[in-house]
Design a protein around this motif. Structure first.
Motif, PDB file in Angstrom:
ATOM      1  N   GLN A 157      -4.700  -4.752  -0.727  1.00 26.81           N
ATOM      2  CA  GLN A 157      -4.928  -3.692   0.256  1.00 26.81           C
ATOM      3  C   GLN A 157      -5.769  -2.566  -0.344  1.00 26.81           C
ATOM      4  O   GLN A 157      -6.464  -1.863   0.360  1.00 26.81           O
TER       5      GLN A 157
ATOM      6  N   ARG B 231      -6.832  10.407   4.936  1.00 27.11           N
ATOM      7  CA  ARG B 231      -7.577   9.447   4.115  1.00 27.11           C
ATOM      8  C   ARG B 231      -7.823   9.954   2.697  1.00 27.11           C
ATOM      9  O   ARG B 231      -8.155   9.176   1.799  1.00 27.11           O
TER      10      ARG B 231
ATOM     11  N   CYS C  44       0.838  -1.193   0.000  1.00 25.69           N
ATOM     12  CA  CYS C  44       0.000   0.000   0.000  1.00 25.69           C
ATOM     13  C   CYS C  44       0.872   1.241   0.000  1.00 25.69           C
ATOM     14  O   CYS C  44       1.854   1.318   0.736  1.00 25.69           O
TER      15      CYS C  44
ATOM     16  N   TYR D 172      -2.786   6.209  10.701  1.00 26.24           N
ATOM     17  CA  TYR D 172      -2.857   5.222  11.789  1.00 26.24           C
ATOM     18  C   TYR D 172      -2.283   3.865  11.402  1.00 26.24           C
ATOM     19  O   TYR D 172      -2.152   2.985  12.233  1.00 26.24           O
ATOM     20  N   CYS D 173      -1.968   3.653  10.115  1.00 21.31           N
ATOM     21  CA  CYS D 173      -1.865   2.288   9.591  1.00 21.31           C
ATOM     22  C   CYS D 173      -0.432   1.794   9.378  1.00 21.31           C
ATOM     23  O   CYS D 173       0.391   2.451   8.744  1.00 21.31           O
TER      24      CYS D 173
ATOM     25  N   ASN E 223      -0.615   4.296   0.473  1.00 20.38           N
ATOM     26  CA  ASN E 223      -1.474   5.371   0.983  1.00 20.38           C
ATOM     27  C   ASN E 223      -0.991   6.012   2.266  1.00 20.38           C
ATOM     28  O   ASN E 223      -1.262   7.182   2.498  1.00 20.38           O
ATOM     29  N   PHE E 224      -0.335   5.248   3.122  1.00 20.27           N
ATOM     30  CA  PHE E 224       0.174   5.789   4.386  1.00 20.27           C
ATOM     31  C   PHE E 224      -0.886   6.552   5.170  1.00 20.27           C
ATOM     32  O   PHE E 224      -0.681   7.702   5.539  1.00 20.27           O
ATOM     33  N   CYS E 225      -2.040   5.928   5.393  1.00 18.86           N
ATOM     34  CA  CYS E 225      -3.015   6.513   6.310  1.00 18.86           C
ATOM     35  C   CYS E 225      -2.307   6.661   7.651  1.00 18.86           C
ATOM     36  O   CYS E 225      -1.495   5.815   8.029  1.00 18.86           O
TER      37      CYS E 225
ATOM     38  N   VAL F  80       0.300  -1.013   7.745  1.00 19.09           N
ATOM     39  CA  VAL F  80       0.387  -1.909   6.583  1.00 19.09           C
ATOM     40  C   VAL F  80       1.500  -1.523   5.579  1.00 19.09           C
ATOM     41  O   VAL F  80       2.235  -2.399   5.121  1.00 19.09           O
ATOM     42  N   PRO F  81       1.688  -0.231   5.244  1.00 21.05           N
ATOM     43  CA  PRO F  81       2.770   0.079   4.298  1.00 21.05           C
ATOM     44  C   PRO F  81       4.150  -0.375   4.805  1.00 21.05           C
ATOM     45  O   PRO F  81       5.065  -0.576   4.010  1.00 21.05           O
TER      46      PRO F  81
ATOM     47  N   HIS G 249     -10.542   1.411  -1.623  1.00 19.80           N
ATOM     48  CA  HIS G 249     -10.329   2.673  -0.898  1.00 19.80           C
ATOM     49  C   HIS G 249     -11.279   3.724  -1.461  1.00 19.80           C
ATOM     50  O   HIS G 249     -11.330   3.923  -2.677  1.00 19.80           O
TER      51      HIS G 249
END
Ligand code: SAM
Ligand code: SF4
Length: 458
Positions: A208, A283, A164, A170-171, A166-168, A173-174, A244
């Motif tokens: 993702q 977001r 991913c 809180y996340c 996106n680098f939200c 995952v990246p 997304h």
């Protein structure tokens, strides 16, 4: 060597896989099982019967990581009594790397998602001595992702992208799955065709952020992938997760509406109902834009069922901002939600913000979200009573051979009675009862099973 893996002999090794987390982890565990079986190992039903235990982990929330540590405590006792080999795979492995060995020195192997094909080699050369395999692979390595041993003979996960960008805020995952990489469309279609030959009735594409899919060979996009999949005879239901909201444009809604094979169901994570919180979460959409996407979806497919993810207690979330999440749930009326208390995760932008919503406030907000959703879901389920819905039978009750479970097109769990075997078949089910989380009914009619055996898994 048709699977293209170095055949390292693990004949006689008995293993067990414990999976935490999302559908992608479930699909990855199917890969891990494929790799180990191809090397001669054999799967057991419990850690107690095994010499090797692979724990496929989730790092997305603090709670998921804590689950791993308590599970490892249990395995440690087994290791002492019977010399177990412990491999930690998945997102915590990738995030913590050798830090995991420092914290839990009795772990033998730490293996990140890009390295499962190397498991037999690592195990055969050093059964029992610690190793860390967490190198990233930059592009998509198709050869490294085969073979696979699937859990279900009815519905199949097909991963089409990973990572991913996106680098939200809180996340994590990246940092656990790396940057976006896409599977060639050719390989995706080959897998769907193989699944069709083996009698699979449903395909669920995973990634993702599937909307940004781009075929690395031809540049084809996700709508093209859907259209090409619809043309493959066989699987009658097609789903995908996750979309997304920022990249879910009107073209996606139009493509979904094109074919009845694409289920009228979509998981579209909202996270928060307040635009200011969404901004702080990075977001990339506002409340108004999300509502507009919902409007477009419902205009194209009036019967669509939507589900979402909600986080409460993001840093700085005021009572007024939280109220906007409740009002969004009331306005949109999701058929299902997954709701979480915010927890700071390593390396993320939000971990640098003060985690200033007190725990008891987060707990209360989560309870409010869940109570409201329970009411909404119960009301939605009530509208099903007396209707006949098409359900795909995916499991059956252990206690009663005439009771099956499955999912409706909208992804509701349906428990139903059927006069004959409904596993792997579509049934017309008359809905007679409901609770907040499932529907009940009786099969009026079972559609014919597909040609080919549901037991021959690709
Ligand atoms: N890619 C998807 C998306 O864009 O939403 C799913 C990502 S994550 C695996 C699944 C869900 O976990 C997120 O949608 C979010 O609601 C939740 N989540 C992620 N990080 C979190 C955190 N630090 N605290 C609480 N919930 C979190
Ligand atoms: Fe995490 Fe955001 Fe990427 Fe989803 S889109 S995986 S929430 S960073």
């Amino acid at each position: 060597m048709e699977h293209g893996l170095p055949l390292t002999d693990l004949t006689g090794l008995v293993y067990y896989i414990e999976t935490f987390g999302c559908q992608m982890n479930e699909n990855d565990s199917e890969r891990i099982a494929g790799v180990l079986d191809a090397a001669g190992a054999r799967r057991a039903g419990s850690p107690e019967e095994s010499r090797l235990v692979v724990v496929n982990t989730c790092a997305v929330r603090e709670k998921s990581e804590e689950k791993l540590y308590s599970y490892l405590g249990r395995l440690r006792a087994l290791k002492k009594s019977r010399g177990l080999v412990i491999a930690v795979a998945g997102c915590v492995a990738q995030l913590q790397r050798d830090g995991l060995l420092k914290r839990r020195p009795f772990v033998d192997l730490v293996v990140g998602p890009d390295n499962y094909h190397r498991l037999p080699e690592a195990l055969a050369s050093s059964l029992g001595s610690a190793r860390v395999l967490t190198a990233w692979s930059r592009g998509w390595d198709e050869e490294a992702r085969r073979p696979m041993i699937r859990q279900s003979s009815v519905s199949a996960y097909v991963t089409i992208m990973e990572g991913c960008d996106n680098f939200c805020a809180y996340c994590v995952v990246p940092f656990t799955r790396g940057r976006e990489k896409f599977r060639p469309l050719r390989a995706v279609l080959e897998e769907v065709e193989a699944l069709a030959r083996a009698g699979y009735r449903e395909v669920q594409f995973l990634g993702q952020n599937v909307n940004v899919y781009r075929d690395p060979e031809t540049g084809a996009r996700f709508p093209d992938l859907l259209v090409r999949t619809v043309a493959v005879p066989g699987p009658e239901w097609i789903r995908f997760i996750t979309s997304h909201p920022r990249t879910f444009g009107p073209e996606m809604a139009r493509t979904m509406a094109l074919s009845p094979k694409i289920c009228r169901q979509l998981h579209l994570p909202l996270q928060a109902g307040s635009t200011s919180v969404l901004e702080r979460m990075q977001r990339g959409y506002s409340r108004r834009e999300y509502l507009e996407t919902v409007r477009v979806l419902r205009a194209a497919m009036p019967d669509i069922h939507l589900s979402t993810d909600i986080i409460v207690g993001f840093p700085g979330e005021t009572e007024e901002e939280f109220e906007e999440t409740l009002s969004a749930l009331n306005e949109i009326r999701f058929s299902n939600i997954f709701s979480f208390r915010f927890s700071p995760r390593p390396r993320t932008a939000a971990a640098r913000l003060p985690d200033d919503v007190p725990l008891e406030v987060k707990r209360r907000r989560l309870a409010e979200v869940q109570a409201l959703q329970k009411t909404i879901q119960t009301e939605i389920h009530q509208t099903f009573v007396g209707r006949t819905v098409r359900v795909l039978g995916t499991g059956h009750s252990r206690k009663d051979a005439a009771v099956f479970s499955g999912r409706s097109e909208g992804y509701q769990v349906v428990n139903f009675r059927a006069p004959e075997d409904a596993l792997g078949r579509f049934a017309q089910v008359r809905i007679t009862g409901y609770g907040p989380y499932s529907l009940r009914g009786d099969a009026l009619e079972l559609e014919a099973a597909p040609p080919g055996s549901v037991d021959s898994r690709p």
